[in-house]
Design a protein around this motif. Structure first.
Motif, PDB file in Angstrom:
ATOM      1  N   GLY A 196      -7.423  -6.822  -1.953  1.00  0.00           N
ATOM      2  CA  GLY A 196      -6.189  -6.988  -2.570  1.00  0.00           C
ATOM      3  C   GLY A 196      -5.922  -8.232  -3.130  1.00  0.00           C
ATOM      4  N   ASN A 212      -4.111  -2.334  -4.611  1.00  0.00           N
ATOM      5  CA  ASN A 212      -3.464  -2.864  -3.559  1.00  0.00           C
ATOM      6  C   ASN A 212      -3.086  -1.934  -2.093  1.00  0.00           C
ATOM      7  OD1 ASN A 212      -3.079  -5.585  -4.254  1.00  0.00           O
ATOM      8  ND2 ASN A 212      -1.332  -5.141  -5.279  1.00  0.00           N
ATOM      9  N   ARG A 213      -2.813  -0.523  -2.813  1.00  0.00           N
ATOM     10  CA  ARG A 213      -2.504   0.636  -1.921  1.00  0.00           C
ATOM     11  C   ARG A 213      -3.888   0.872  -1.115  1.00  0.00           C
ATOM     12  NH1 ARG A 213       0.777   2.538  -5.807  1.00  0.00           N
ATOM     13  NH2 ARG A 213      -0.835   4.105  -6.617  1.00  0.00           N
ATOM     14  N   ASN A 222      -4.788  -1.870   1.549  1.00  0.00           N
ATOM     15  CA  ASN A 222      -3.864  -1.661   2.765  1.00  0.00           C
ATOM     16  C   ASN A 222      -4.380  -0.405   3.586  1.00  0.00           C
ATOM     17  OD1 ASN A 222      -2.190  -3.743   1.839  1.00  0.00           O
ATOM     18  ND2 ASN A 222      -0.629  -2.478   0.965  1.00  0.00           N
ATOM     19  N   VAL A 255      -9.188  -7.183   2.643  1.00  0.00           N
ATOM     20  CA  VAL A 255      -8.094  -8.124   2.475  1.00  0.00           C
ATOM     21  C   VAL A 255      -8.566  -8.717   0.850  1.00  0.00           C
ATOM     22  CG1 VAL A 255      -6.934 -10.391   2.910  1.00  0.00           C
ATOM     23  CG2 VAL A 255      -7.115  -8.559   4.660  1.00  0.00           C
TER      24      VAL A 255
END
Length: 338
Positions: A265, A59-60, A63, A262
């Motif tokens: 994630g 997720n990091r 982002n 995106v």
């Protein structure tokens, strides 16, 4: 001037390096960068050096890639705005630009003894190179056959310039049409060093050069200066078109790249972890990462060429920042590859 002669090329590359920096299709270079990145990621995954199992880390990463893609697109849009700012001008400024271009074309036509200079870039620079070759030959013919240092240096200078101009002229004659080809084929032509060497010899032997030789040398130097200005004009035109094209392409790739980041994630958005099979996850994620990297890869491919062109043609006139010319000598080593 000994065994050294006026150089005709500077910083030439050959083979794969030159293809990557200059001659290669930018889309193929971009594909090569992405393929190399994919192979590295696949190899690291196969060796268990990296993994795609930690949800927080992925997720990091997603982002960060979204933010990075936005930054790349923003930078390119800024570059495009700078290019557009050059297009806006008053009627007077536009007339001055046009007058400058027309004056250059008329000067080239006069030097080449033709009715009108060609409109196509490679043909125009070819005409100038032919004129340089003829004037260098004429300079050699005006030098007396005395066996002294002055005559030897002038003869060697004229022969070196004539040979370099002949090689450049032949390359331009066999070239494809287009602004970049005109710049690319003459990017290594060392006109700055030739102008410097000519001025040096003219002043070093000012008292011994007869009027006919002095006029021939002046004529040659003026023609070399025309070539320098013409190539710089085409370089500016090429850079503006290339950067405008780049900004359009990067903007087009920006949305797919952001969507890919995106998606990475979202693959970890399920409360149970990955939404796809762990067996295929590395392949899918690597492909998505390559989509995210595509704007940066394309930017790198275009910047490599633009930066190389700018560096090789940075000097205007007899300024030779990339050479260390021996004090008291106008000669540099000829690095032309035949």
């Amino acid at each position: 001037m000994g065994e050294e002669r006026t150089g005709s090329t500077i910083g030439s590359e050959s083979g794969l390096l030159r293809w990557i920096l200059l001659d290669g299709n930018r889309f193929l270079v971009t594909a090569g960068i992405l393929a190399a990145s994919g192979l590295v990621l696949s190899a690291l995954t196969a060796m268990d050096v990296i993994a795609f199992t930690n949800e927080n880390s992925m997720n990091r990463l997603a982002n960060g890639m979204v933010a990075g893609t936005f930054s790349v697109v923003t930078i390119v849009i800024t570059i495009n705005q700078l290019i557009l700012s050059r297009q806006f001008a008053s009627a007077g400024e536009l007339r001055d630009r046009l007058a400058g271009v027309m004056e250059l074309r008329e000067d080239i036509a006069r030097k080449a003894d033709i009715h009108a200079s060609p409109a196509e870039p490679t043909a125009l620079l070819g005409v100038v190179m032919e004129a340089v070759e003829h004037r260098a030959t004429r300079l050699g013919e005006t030098v007396t056959e005395d066996d002294d240092e002055q005559s030897r240096e002038l003869t060697e200078y004229a022969a070196a310039v004539s040979e370099a101009a002949e090689c450049a002229h032949k390359r331009l004659e066999n070239a494809d049409f287009g602004t970049f080809h005109a710049v690319s084929l003459t990017i290594d032509y060392d006109d700055s060093q030739q102008i410097y060497a000519g001025r040096y010899l003219q002043r070093e032997h000012a008292e011994g050069i007869d009027e006919e030789t002095d006029e021939a040398l002046d004529d040659l130097l003026e023609t070399l200066q025309l070539f320098n200005v013409a190539r710089s004009h085409f370089k500016t035109t090429y850079m503006e078109r290339e950067l405008s094209r780049l900004s359009r392409l990067i903007t087009s790739l920006g949305i797919p790249a952001i969507l890919a980041a995106v998606t990475i994630g979202l693959l970890y958005g399920d409360i149970r972890g990955l939404t796809i099979s762990p067996a295929v996850a590395p392949t899918v994620i690597i492909l998505l990462i390559l989509v995210v990297l595509s704007p940066l890869a394309l930017l790198s491919a275009f910047v490599l060429r633009s930066a190389t062109v700018s560096r090789r043609t940075a000097s205007i006139g007899p300024m030779v920042p990339s050479k260390e010319t021996e004090e008291g000598s106008a000669a540099v080593t000829d690095t032309t590859e035949h």
